[in-house]
Motif scaffolding. Structure first.
Motif, PDB file in Angstrom:
ATOM      1  N   SER A  40      34.574  34.210  38.994  1.00  0.00           N
ATOM      2  CA  SER A  40      33.147  34.760  38.954  1.00  0.00           C
ATOM      3  C   SER A  40      33.090  35.818  38.179  1.00  0.00           C
ATOM      4  CB  SER A  40      32.290  34.507  40.201  1.00  0.00           C
ATOM      5  OG  SER A  40      32.578  35.547  40.931  1.00  0.00           O
ATOM      6  N   GLU A  41      33.886  36.774  38.423  1.00  0.00           N
ATOM      7  CA  GLU A  41      33.743  38.066  37.774  1.00  0.00           C
ATOM      8  C   GLU A  41      33.704  37.953  36.404  1.00  0.00           C
ATOM      9  OE1 GLU A  41      36.116  42.007  37.387  1.00  0.00           O
ATOM     10  OE2 GLU A  41      36.902  40.806  38.848  1.00  0.00           O
ATOM     11  N   PHE A  42      34.175  36.906  35.520  1.00  0.00           N
ATOM     12  CA  PHE A  42      34.049  36.763  34.152  1.00  0.00           C
ATOM     13  C   PHE A  42      33.245  35.456  34.019  1.00  0.00           C
ATOM     14  CE2 PHE A  42      37.892  39.175  35.024  1.00  0.00           C
ATOM     15  CZ  PHE A  42      37.769  40.198  33.715  1.00  0.00           C
ATOM     16  N   GLY A  43      32.597  35.074  34.780  1.00  0.00           N
ATOM     17  CA  GLY A  43      31.585  33.741  34.639  1.00  0.00           C
ATOM     18  C   GLY A  43      32.411  32.642  34.285  1.00  0.00           C
ATOM     19  N   LEU A  44      33.508  32.596  34.938  1.00  0.00           N
ATOM     20  CA  LEU A  44      34.512  31.558  34.656  1.00  0.00           C
ATOM     21  C   LEU A  44      34.527  30.834  36.047  1.00  0.00           C
ATOM     22  CD1 LEU A  44      37.291  32.997  32.572  1.00  0.00           C
ATOM     23  CD2 LEU A  44      35.362  31.686  31.753  1.00  0.00           C
ATOM     24  N   LEU A  87      49.640  47.184  28.478  1.00  0.00           N
ATOM     25  CA  LEU A  87      48.583  46.415  28.442  1.00  0.00           C
ATOM     26  C   LEU A  87      48.988  45.142  29.154  1.00  0.00           C
ATOM     27  CD1 LEU A  87      45.944  45.419  27.449  1.00  0.00           C
ATOM     28  CD2 LEU A  87      46.876  44.819  25.167  1.00  0.00           C
ATOM     29  N   GLU A  88      50.141  44.398  29.039  1.00  0.00           N
ATOM     30  CA  GLU A  88      50.885  43.050  29.513  1.00  0.00           C
ATOM     31  C   GLU A  88      50.540  43.265  30.948  1.00  0.00           C
ATOM     32  OE1 GLU A  88      54.239  40.175  28.887  1.00  0.00           O
ATOM     33  OE2 GLU A  88      53.464  41.591  27.364  1.00  0.00           O
ATOM     34  N   GLU A  89      50.921  44.559  31.754  1.00  0.00           N
ATOM     35  CA  GLU A  89      50.819  44.800  33.031  1.00  0.00           C
ATOM     36  C   GLU A  89      49.382  45.030  33.557  1.00  0.00           C
ATOM     37  OE1 GLU A  89      55.306  47.065  33.375  1.00  0.00           O
ATOM     38  OE2 GLU A  89      53.267  48.237  32.919  1.00  0.00           O
ATOM     39  N   ALA A  90      48.655  45.692  32.714  1.00  0.00           N
ATOM     40  CA  ALA A  90      47.285  46.003  33.267  1.00  0.00           C
ATOM     41  C   ALA A  90      46.132  44.905  33.475  1.00  0.00           C
ATOM     42  CB  ALA A  90      46.531  46.665  32.136  1.00  0.00           C
ATOM     43  N   VAL A  91      46.557  43.556  32.887  1.00  0.00           N
ATOM     44  CA  VAL A  91      45.663  42.668  33.023  1.00  0.00           C
ATOM     45  C   VAL A  91      46.319  41.306  33.662  1.00  0.00           C
ATOM     46  CG1 VAL A  91      44.200  40.923  31.643  1.00  0.00           C
ATOM     47  CG2 VAL A  91      44.339  43.307  30.819  1.00  0.00           C
ATOM     48  N   ASP A  92      45.580  40.768  34.436  1.00  0.00           N
ATOM     49  CA  ASP A  92      46.071  39.266  35.102  1.00  0.00           C
ATOM     50  C   ASP A  92      45.645  38.323  34.233  1.00  0.00           C
ATOM     51  OD1 ASP A  92      46.641  37.117  36.585  1.00  0.00           O
ATOM     52  OD2 ASP A  92      45.147  37.461  38.041  1.00  0.00           O
ATOM     53  N   TRP A  93      46.679  37.920  33.425  1.00  0.00           N
ATOM     54  CA  TRP A  93      46.340  37.214  32.070  1.00  0.00           C
ATOM     55  C   TRP A  93      46.200  35.762  32.629  1.00  0.00           C
ATOM     56  CZ3 TRP A  93      44.580  39.405  28.000  1.00  0.00           C
ATOM     57  CH2 TRP A  93      45.233  40.555  27.852  1.00  0.00           C
ATOM     58  N   GLU A  94      46.671  35.233  33.964  1.00  0.00           N
ATOM     59  CA  GLU A  94      46.477  33.922  34.257  1.00  0.00           C
ATOM     60  C   GLU A  94      44.994  33.842  34.510  1.00  0.00           C
ATOM     61  OE1 GLU A  94      48.717  31.794  34.600  1.00  0.00           O
ATOM     62  OE2 GLU A  94      50.434  33.387  34.005  1.00  0.00           O
ATOM     63  N   ARG A  95      43.915  34.690  34.460  1.00  0.00           N
ATOM     64  CA  ARG A  95      42.842  34.441  34.568  1.00  0.00           C
ATOM     65  C   ARG A  95      42.129  33.425  33.444  1.00  0.00           C
ATOM     66  NH1 ARG A  95      39.544  38.179  37.297  1.00  0.00           N
ATOM     67  NH2 ARG A  95      40.725  39.600  38.606  1.00  0.00           N
ATOM     68  N   TYR A  96      42.994  33.635  32.262  1.00  0.00           N
ATOM     69  CA  TYR A  96      42.412  33.018  31.015  1.00  0.00           C
ATOM     70  C   TYR A  96      43.135  31.912  30.563  1.00  0.00           C
ATOM     71  CZ  TYR A  96      40.656  37.759  30.363  1.00  0.00           C
ATOM     72  OH  TYR A  96      39.986  38.867  30.602  1.00  0.00           O
ATOM     73  N   PRO A  97      42.743  30.845  30.168  1.00  0.00           N
ATOM     74  CA  PRO A  97      43.103  29.448  29.575  1.00  0.00           C
ATOM     75  C   PRO A  97      44.236  29.849  28.733  1.00  0.00           C
ATOM     76  CG  PRO A  97      40.543  29.570  29.182  1.00  0.00           C
ATOM     77  CD  PRO A  97      41.108  30.980  29.396  1.00  0.00           C
ATOM     78  N   SER A  98      45.436  29.073  28.680  1.00  0.00           N
ATOM     79  CA  SER A  98      46.535  29.467  28.067  1.00  0.00           C
ATOM     80  C   SER A  98      47.055  28.082  27.123  1.00  0.00           C
ATOM     81  CB  SER A  98      47.695  29.857  28.864  1.00  0.00           C
ATOM     82  OG  SER A  98      48.119  28.747  29.728  1.00  0.00           O
ATOM     83  N   GLN A  99      47.747  28.366  26.235  1.00  0.00           N
ATOM     84  CA  GLN A  99      48.415  27.315  25.417  1.00  0.00           C
ATOM     85  C   GLN A  99      49.689  27.766  25.027  1.00  0.00           C
ATOM     86  OE1 GLN A  99      45.793  25.111  22.844  1.00  0.00           O
ATOM     87  NE2 GLN A  99      47.521  24.363  21.513  1.00  0.00           N
ATOM     88  N   LYS A 100      50.869  26.747  25.034  1.00  0.00           N
ATOM     89  CA  LYS A 100      52.088  27.003  24.426  1.00  0.00           C
ATOM     90  C   LYS A 100      51.819  26.702  22.799  1.00  0.00           C
ATOM     91  CE  LYS A 100      55.504  25.969  26.954  1.00  0.00           C
ATOM     92  NZ  LYS A 100      56.182  27.320  27.069  1.00  0.00           N
ATOM     93  N   VAL A 195      50.325  31.692  24.760  1.00  0.00           N
ATOM     94  CA  VAL A 195      49.392  32.492  24.564  1.00  0.00           C
ATOM     95  C   VAL A 195      48.075  32.596  25.305  1.00  0.00           C
ATOM     96  CG1 VAL A 195      50.105  32.865  22.176  1.00  0.00           C
ATOM     97  CG2 VAL A 195      48.066  31.232  22.748  1.00  0.00           C
ATOM     98  N   TYR A 196      47.138  33.565  25.435  1.00  0.00           N
ATOM     99  CA  TYR A 196      45.935  33.430  26.378  1.00  0.00           C
ATOM    100  C   TYR A 196      44.766  33.617  25.721  1.00  0.00           C
ATOM    101  CZ  TYR A 196      49.586  34.255  30.005  1.00  0.00           C
ATOM    102  OH  TYR A 196      50.766  33.949  30.576  1.00  0.00           O
ATOM    103  N   VAL A 197      43.787  32.608  25.983  1.00  0.00           N
ATOM    104  CA  VAL A 197      42.550  32.653  25.117  1.00  0.00           C
ATOM    105  C   VAL A 197      41.385  33.755  25.621  1.00  0.00           C
ATOM    106  CG1 VAL A 197      40.808  31.346  23.899  1.00  0.00           C
ATOM    107  CG2 VAL A 197      43.142  30.384  24.501  1.00  0.00           C
ATOM    108  N   VAL A 198      41.527  34.896  25.137  1.00  0.00           N
ATOM    109  CA  VAL A 198      40.377  35.767  25.836  1.00  0.00           C
ATOM    110  C   VAL A 198      38.824  35.523  25.317  1.00  0.00           C
ATOM    111  CG1 VAL A 198      39.790  38.154  25.512  1.00  0.00           C
ATOM    112  CG2 VAL A 198      42.043  37.849  25.781  1.00  0.00           C
ATOM    113  N   LYS A 199      38.759  34.800  24.233  1.00  0.00           N
ATOM    114  CA  LYS A 199      37.568  34.360  23.448  1.00  0.00           C
ATOM    115  C   LYS A 199      37.608  33.346  22.598  1.00  0.00           C
ATOM    116  CE  LYS A 199      33.457  35.971  20.982  1.00  0.00           C
ATOM    117  NZ  LYS A 199      33.556  35.155  19.726  1.00  0.00           N
ATOM    118  N   GLU A 200      36.872  32.382  22.679  1.00  0.00           N
ATOM    119  CA  GLU A 200      37.208  31.224  21.710  1.00  0.00           C
ATOM    120  C   GLU A 200      35.909  31.655  20.608  1.00  0.00           C
ATOM    121  OE1 GLU A 200      35.369  26.698  22.034  1.00  0.00           O
ATOM    122  OE2 GLU A 200      37.405  26.855  22.529  1.00  0.00           O
ATOM    123  N   GLY A 201      36.637  31.550  19.173  1.00  0.00           N
ATOM    124  CA  GLY A 201      35.506  31.921  18.383  1.00  0.00           C
ATOM    125  C   GLY A 201      34.607  30.863  17.856  1.00  0.00           C
TER     126      GLY A 201
END
Length: 228
Positions: A40-44, A87-100, A195-201
């Motif tokens: 919810s912190e990110f509206g997700l 940067l890789e350590e600073a963010v919990d990337w699992e918060r974001y949708p991912s795709q191989k 890869v992790y999707v931070v924002k969809e264009g």
């Protein structure tokens, strides 16, 4: 008196319904209270689903997510020694949708684009912006998979903003911009990676968009860690 009883009854029913809903959701999804708070912190608040293309649905990622993302990056850094955190350590990337994806590298040169310096569109991407390797670099992708303007985090490369397309870049393939052919081979080559999707264009990208992303104060600490 009867009005007070009815009001109390409605409040009690609302609380019981909420508890029952959360218990059911937790049992089905395995989500904890902390999970819901994090999302919810990110509206997700809802976990992304997978669409027909095999990509996790990032429709819940709204325009304001990059700003919230930067704020999260900033507060995640240890105050005492920010430079030691990548940067890789600073963010919990699992918060974001991912795709191989299968990721390769490209340059603005003839070997990648068929254009030479002096050509009127040399170094100009499909979106109209100039190629660049920066905190947020320009990358190529299939717009049907990652629309123009999408922001991806690519482990080992950094942030990539979808600015370009390519005849061989279809489906789950992406092309990462480098300044030279030597860098493409020495620093990347070809990799299958999540890869992790931070924002969809939304299909558009401007030079000002890239400037704003690359000048955001929250990510400047990482500039010294990058090899470009």
């Amino acid at each position: 008196m009867e009005v007070a009883k009815n009001t109390f009854r409605r409040i009690a029913m609302t609380i019981l319904f909420s508890l029952a809903f959360f218990t059911t959701y937790q049992a089905i999804s395995g989500a904890s209270v902390q999970d819901l708070s994090d999302w919810s912190e990110f509206g997700l608040f809802e976990r992304p689903s997978v669409n027909d293309n095999g990509m996790k649905d990032s429709s819940l990622i709204q325009k304001e997510i990059p700003k919230l993302h930067h704020e999260y990056v900033a507060k995640s850094l240890p105050v005492y020694d920010a430079d030691s955190v990548t940067l890789e350590e600073a963010v919990d990337w699992e918060r974001y949708p991912s795709q191989k994806v299968v990721a390769t590298g490209y340059t603005a040169g003839y070997e990648s684009t068929g254009k030479k310096p002096g050509h009127p569109s040399y170094g100009i991407t499909y979106s109209g912006v100039q190629v660049r390797r920066d905190l947020y670099s320009t990358i190529a992708a299939d717009p049907g998979t990652f629309p123009i303007g999408s922001i991806l985090y690519i482990p080992g490369y950094g942030y990539g903003v979808v600015a370009d397309t390519g005849s061989a870049i279809k489906g789950n393939k992406i092309d990462l911009y480098y300044d030279t052919v030597a860098e493409v081979y020495n620093e990347w080559g070809k990799k299958e990676i999540d890869v992790y999707v931070v924002k969809e264009g939304n299909g558009k990208l401007s030079e000002q968009d890239l400037i704003d992303l690359n000048e955001n104060e929250a990510v400047q600490v990482f500039r010294r860690q990058m090899s470009f």
